[in-house]
Design a protein around this motif. Sequence first.
Motif, PDB file in Angstrom:
ATOM      1  N   LEU A  33      26.896  17.373  33.513  1.00 52.38           N
ATOM      2  CA  LEU A  33      25.626  16.670  34.680  1.00 52.38           C
ATOM      3  C   LEU A  33      24.924  15.846  33.714  1.00 52.38           C
ATOM      4  O   LEU A  33      24.462  16.546  32.658  1.00 52.38           O
ATOM      5  CB  LEU A  33      24.845  17.594  35.322  1.00 52.38           C
ATOM      6  CG  LEU A  33      25.457  17.864  36.659  1.00 52.38           C
ATOM      7  CD1 LEU A  33      24.558  19.023  37.386  1.00 52.38           C
ATOM      8  CD2 LEU A  33      25.885  16.870  37.412  1.00 52.38           C
ATOM      9  N   ARG A  35      21.108  14.094  32.811  1.00 47.23           N
ATOM     10  CA  ARG A  35      19.907  14.154  33.286  1.00 47.23           C
ATOM     11  C   ARG A  35      19.527  13.641  34.415  1.00 47.23           C
ATOM     12  O   ARG A  35      18.743  14.525  35.143  1.00 47.23           O
ATOM     13  CB  ARG A  35      18.838  13.726  32.288  1.00 47.23           C
ATOM     14  CG  ARG A  35      17.335  13.997  32.337  1.00 47.23           C
ATOM     15  CD  ARG A  35      16.273  13.192  31.423  1.00 47.23           C
ATOM     16  NE  ARG A  35      16.864  13.853  30.048  1.00 47.23           N
ATOM     17  CZ  ARG A  35      16.284  14.887  29.365  1.00 47.23           C
ATOM     18  NH1 ARG A  35      15.507  15.674  30.170  1.00 47.23           N
ATOM     19  NH2 ARG A  35      16.496  15.063  28.140  1.00 47.23           N
ATOM     20  N   ASN A  37      21.207  13.399  37.333  1.00 38.77           N
ATOM     21  CA  ASN A  37      21.751  14.493  38.187  1.00 38.77           C
ATOM     22  C   ASN A  37      21.277  15.680  38.099  1.00 38.77           C
ATOM     23  O   ASN A  37      20.997  16.664  39.225  1.00 38.77           O
ATOM     24  CB  ASN A  37      23.117  14.520  38.189  1.00 38.77           C
ATOM     25  CG  ASN A  37      23.634  13.134  38.486  1.00 38.77           C
ATOM     26  OD1 ASN A  37      23.304  12.374  39.349  1.00 38.77           O
ATOM     27  ND2 ASN A  37      24.855  12.707  38.310  1.00 38.77           N
ATOM     28  N   ARG A  38      20.959  16.395  37.078  1.00 40.24           N
ATOM     29  CA  ARG A  38      20.240  17.535  36.707  1.00 40.24           C
ATOM     30  C   ARG A  38      19.026  17.646  37.313  1.00 40.24           C
ATOM     31  O   ARG A  38      18.609  18.704  38.166  1.00 40.24           O
ATOM     32  CB  ARG A  38      20.254  18.083  35.200  1.00 40.24           C
ATOM     33  CG  ARG A  38      21.489  18.538  34.570  1.00 40.24           C
ATOM     34  CD  ARG A  38      21.189  19.067  33.387  1.00 40.24           C
ATOM     35  NE  ARG A  38      20.415  18.333  32.554  1.00 40.24           N
ATOM     36  CZ  ARG A  38      20.614  17.650  31.425  1.00 40.24           C
ATOM     37  NH1 ARG A  38      22.072  17.551  31.379  1.00 40.24           N
ATOM     38  NH2 ARG A  38      19.694  17.054  30.711  1.00 40.24           N
ATOM     39  N   ASN A  39      18.112  16.648  37.148  1.00 34.47           N
ATOM     40  CA  ASN A  39      16.777  16.600  37.681  1.00 34.47           C
ATOM     41  C   ASN A  39      17.112  16.551  39.398  1.00 34.47           C
ATOM     42  O   ASN A  39      16.160  17.017  40.072  1.00 34.47           O
ATOM     43  CB  ASN A  39      16.034  15.391  37.435  1.00 34.47           C
ATOM     44  CG  ASN A  39      15.543  15.531  35.803  1.00 34.47           C
ATOM     45  OD1 ASN A  39      15.565  16.664  35.552  1.00 34.47           O
ATOM     46  ND2 ASN A  39      15.223  14.605  35.212  1.00 34.47           N
ATOM     47  N   ALA A  42      17.626  19.839  40.730  1.00 34.86           N
ATOM     48  CA  ALA A  42      16.731  20.822  40.243  1.00 34.86           C
ATOM     49  C   ALA A  42      15.458  20.979  41.284  1.00 34.86           C
ATOM     50  O   ALA A  42      14.780  21.920  41.206  1.00 34.86           O
ATOM     51  CB  ALA A  42      16.206  20.816  38.885  1.00 34.86           C
TER      52      ALA A  42
END
Length: 76
Positions: A33, A35, A37-39, A42
């Motif tokens: 993933l 950044r 898509n991680r954010n 999250a």
Amino acid sequence: GITDQPFVIVKADAGTYGMGVMSVKSADEVRGLNRKNRNKMAKVKEGLEVSEVIVQEGIYTYETMDGAVCEPVVYM
């Protein structure tokens, strides 16, 4: 006899309102993933942080009704 590629749905273990949900066909997709898509994964409603997720078996939908896609649902 199933020819479709298997997948799972990964979603936040809190109310999502459609946020914090992704379809995954490979563990590499989760490991890789970026950044953005991680954010996206999250945060969910009201800015709550995601600490746990649910992994749900993906089911392809082929049923339609009046030209729209539909899914059978069983309530227990």
